[in-house]
Design a protein around this motif. Structure first.
Motif, short mmCIF file in Angstrom:
data_model
loop_
_atom_site.label_atom_id
_atom_site.label_comp_id
_atom_site.label_asym_id
_atom_site.label_seq_id
_atom_site.Cartn_x
_atom_site.Cartn_y
_atom_site.Cartn_z
N ASP A 1 0.83 -1.20 0.00
CA ASP A 1 0.00 0.00 0.00
C ASP A 1 0.87 1.25 0.00
N LYS A 2 0.60 2.13 -0.96
CA LYS A 2 1.35 3.39 -1.11
C LYS A 2 2.85 3.14 -1.28
N ASP A 3 3.18 1.98 -1.85
CA ASP A 3 4.57 1.63 -2.19
C ASP A 3 5.49 1.52 -0.98
N LYS A 4 4.94 1.29 0.20
CA LYS A 4 5.82 1.21 1.36
C LYS A 4 6.80 0.05 1.23
N TRP A 5 6.36 -1.04 0.62
CA TRP A 5 7.21 -2.20 0.41
C TRP A 5 7.13 -2.63 -1.05
N PHE A 6 8.21 -3.26 -1.51
CA PHE A 6 8.29 -3.75 -2.88
C PHE A 6 9.04 -5.09 -2.83
N PHE A 7 8.35 -6.17 -3.21
CA PHE A 7 8.94 -7.51 -3.22
C PHE A 7 9.13 -7.93 -4.67
N LEU A 8 10.39 -8.15 -5.05
CA LEU A 8 10.73 -8.44 -6.44
C LEU A 8 11.59 -9.69 -6.48
N GLY A 9 11.12 -10.74 -7.15
CA GLY A 9 11.91 -11.96 -7.15
C GLY A 9 11.39 -13.03 -8.08
N ARG A 10 12.09 -14.16 -8.04
CA ARG A 10 11.71 -15.31 -8.84
C ARG A 10 12.14 -16.59 -8.15
N THR A 11 11.39 -17.65 -8.41
CA THR A 11 11.66 -18.97 -7.85
C THR A 11 11.59 -20.00 -8.97
N ARG A 12 12.52 -20.95 -8.97
CA ARG A 12 12.54 -21.99 -9.98
C ARG A 12 12.85 -23.33 -9.33
N PHE A 13 12.13 -24.36 -9.76
CA PHE A 13 12.52 -25.74 -9.49
C PHE A 13 12.26 -26.53 -10.76
N GLN A 14 13.28 -27.22 -11.24
CA GLN A 14 13.11 -27.96 -12.48
C GLN A 14 14.13 -29.07 -12.64
N ARG A 15 13.71 -30.08 -13.33
CA ARG A 15 14.62 -31.08 -13.88
C ARG A 15 14.56 -30.90 -15.38
N PHE A 16 15.63 -30.34 -15.90
CA PHE A 16 15.58 -29.86 -17.28
C PHE A 16 17.00 -29.85 -17.84
N PRO A 17 17.19 -30.24 -19.08
CA PRO A 17 18.55 -30.26 -19.65
C PRO A 17 19.08 -28.85 -19.91
N LEU A 18 20.35 -28.64 -19.62
CA LEU A 18 21.03 -27.39 -19.92
C LEU A 18 22.01 -27.64 -21.05
N LEU A 19 21.89 -26.91 -22.13
CA LEU A 19 22.85 -27.02 -23.23
C LEU A 19 24.07 -26.18 -22.89
N TYR A 20 25.24 -26.78 -23.06
CA TYR A 20 26.48 -26.09 -22.69
C TYR A 20 27.38 -25.99 -23.92
N TYR A 21 27.67 -24.76 -24.33
CA TYR A 21 28.48 -24.49 -25.51
C TYR A 21 29.90 -24.07 -25.16
N GLY A 22 30.23 -24.04 -23.88
CA GLY A 22 31.53 -23.56 -23.46
C GLY A 22 31.42 -22.17 -22.86
N ILE A 23 32.58 -21.64 -22.43
CA ILE A 23 32.64 -20.34 -21.79
C ILE A 23 33.48 -19.40 -22.64
N GLY A 24 33.01 -18.17 -22.79
CA GLY A 24 33.76 -17.18 -23.54
C GLY A 24 32.98 -16.59 -24.69
N PRO A 25 33.50 -15.53 -25.31
CA PRO A 25 32.80 -14.86 -26.41
C PRO A 25 32.87 -15.62 -27.73
N GLU A 26 33.75 -16.60 -27.85
CA GLU A 26 33.85 -17.42 -29.06
C GLU A 26 33.78 -18.89 -28.65
N THR A 27 32.64 -19.52 -28.94
CA THR A 27 32.44 -20.91 -28.58
C THR A 27 31.89 -21.69 -29.76
N VAL A 28 32.01 -23.01 -29.70
CA VAL A 28 31.54 -23.87 -30.78
C VAL A 28 30.03 -23.71 -30.93
#
Length: 377
Positions: free
Chosen positions: A107-134
């Motif tokens: 109310d009247k912006d006294k508080w502001f809650f900003l966030g995110r929550t995640r739970f997942q079993r999901f594949p992550l694709l990994y291309y390497g680290i850096g500005p030039e990757t395969v």
């Protein structure tokens, strides 16, 4: 990521709102009418839930439910519009997840809650680290993933907030699968990692509707420190900067831009590096297609909300650039990656000016498709 997302609701909306075909009485017609209508009075909360259908090579078909709750504190229309979004999914490859995002104003912006929550079993694709990757044959990291990130902000003066921030991220039950034609060095954290960060955030925010900003400014700078003393597996720290501005061009048209910066140092696990791509910025790139300790990104978007000839349908055109680097002095122009695209909009909550968005982002890796409630930024 070449991921095609189609929403069952879109077909229903097009059929019901555009074609105006006569459907038989029954549960489906009632569902469509309830989904596309907005009968809530000013100040009253609104809630929608609808099915989703997606496909990607690493997940096969994905079935899910999306929901959105919007409200104003004390049902006062002078208070800002708060939103809580949830998304749950399951795939034919036995992957699943629950996502929750919140931007809640008191109310009247006294508080502001900003966030995110995640739970997942999901594949992550990994291309390497850096500005030039395969660009082909990424590794596949299959794991369970938990994220909880929340800012608890107190109003200091009008539109200006400050407060603590916590970030908990855990990757466990991991399996690193090398591609057939390429071998990657296993990155830090690929066998599993848990990290807890504590810090603080400063936010300036004069937006009234965070899901569709027609005029307003948002600026955030935050600092987070992860250490073994807090229970983290690795010691590192980061500064994050996010600046967004929206400007009305006419009654229906909006020009918006965003600048984003992530700057980390220390022993940063691969999943908490600065990640390029995703549904918010650099649309068209798989989230994490390029990753490193530092990233600078920017985007601009023109929105027609709605078209002059329609009460419900609109569109956007957007373009962005980003670059990652291992340290600040290593940023170079040759590593800047461009992206761009277009999107279709459907006015889901007419009385609250909230749209359903379907975006197509184009990059050198191919197109990426995204379907969400509310604008990308």
């Amino acid at each position: 990521m070449k991921k095609i997302k189609a929403l069952l609701l879109v077909s229903a909306i097009i059929i019901a709102a555009s074609c105006r075909v006569h459907a038989q009485e029954g549960w489906f017609k009632r569902f469509v009418q309830k989904t596309i209508s907005d009968t809530t009075a000013p100040g009253e909360s609104s809630f929608r839930i609808y099915p989703t259908l997606g496909y990607s090579p690493e997940t096969s078909f994905e079935f899910g439910l999306s929901s959105l709750l919007i409200f104003q504190a004390n049902k006062d229309t002078l208070n800002r519009l708060s939103e809580v979004q949830a998304f749950t999914f399951v795939t034919l490859e036995a992957q699943y997840g629950i996502w929750l995002d919140n931007a809640i104003y008191g109310d009247k912006d006294k508080w502001f809650f900003l966030g995110r929550t995640r739970f997942q079993r999901f594949p992550l694709l990994y291309y390497g680290i850096g500005p030039e990757t395969v660009g082909e044959d990424p590794a596949l990291i299959d794991a369970n993933y938990i994220l909880f990130k929340q800012r608890v902000l107190r109003k200091i003066k009008p539109n200006f907030f400050a407060g603590p921030e916590v970030d908990y991220q855990q990757l466990y039950n991991t399996n690193f699968e090398q591609p057939d034609n390429h071998t990657y060095d296993k990155p830090l954290g690929s066998d599993g990692t848990r990290n807890i960060g504590l810090g603080a955030a400063l936010v300036y925010d004069n937006r009234h509707n965070v899901l569709n900003v027609r005029k307003g400014f948002f600026g955030e700078i935050s600092f987070l420190k992860y250490s073994s003393g807090l229970g983290s597996d690795f010691n590192f720290q980061g500064v994050n900067l996010d600046v967004r501005s929206s400007h009305p061009v006419s009654a229906r048209n909006v020009l918006a831009w965003q600048l984003l910066g992530n700057f980390y140092s220390g022993n940063v696990p691969f999943n908490q590096l600065a990640l390029m791509g995703g549904e918010m910025i650099m649309r068209g790139y798989y989230y994490g297609r390029y990753r490193d300790k530092n990233m600078i990104a920017g985007q601009v978007e023109h929105r027609w909300l709605p078209f002059g000839f329609s009460k419900r349908f609109g569109a956007v055109a957007f373009a962005g650039t980003a670059v990652v680097a291992p340290k600040l002095s290593a940023f170079t122009f040759k590593h800047i990656r461009p992206s761009g695209g277009v999107g279709l909009r459907y006015l889901l909550f007419p009385k609250k000016d909230i749209y359903l968005r379907l975006d197509v982002g184009f990059t050198k890796d191919g197109p990426g498709f995204y379907l969400f409630t509310g604008e990308a930024f």
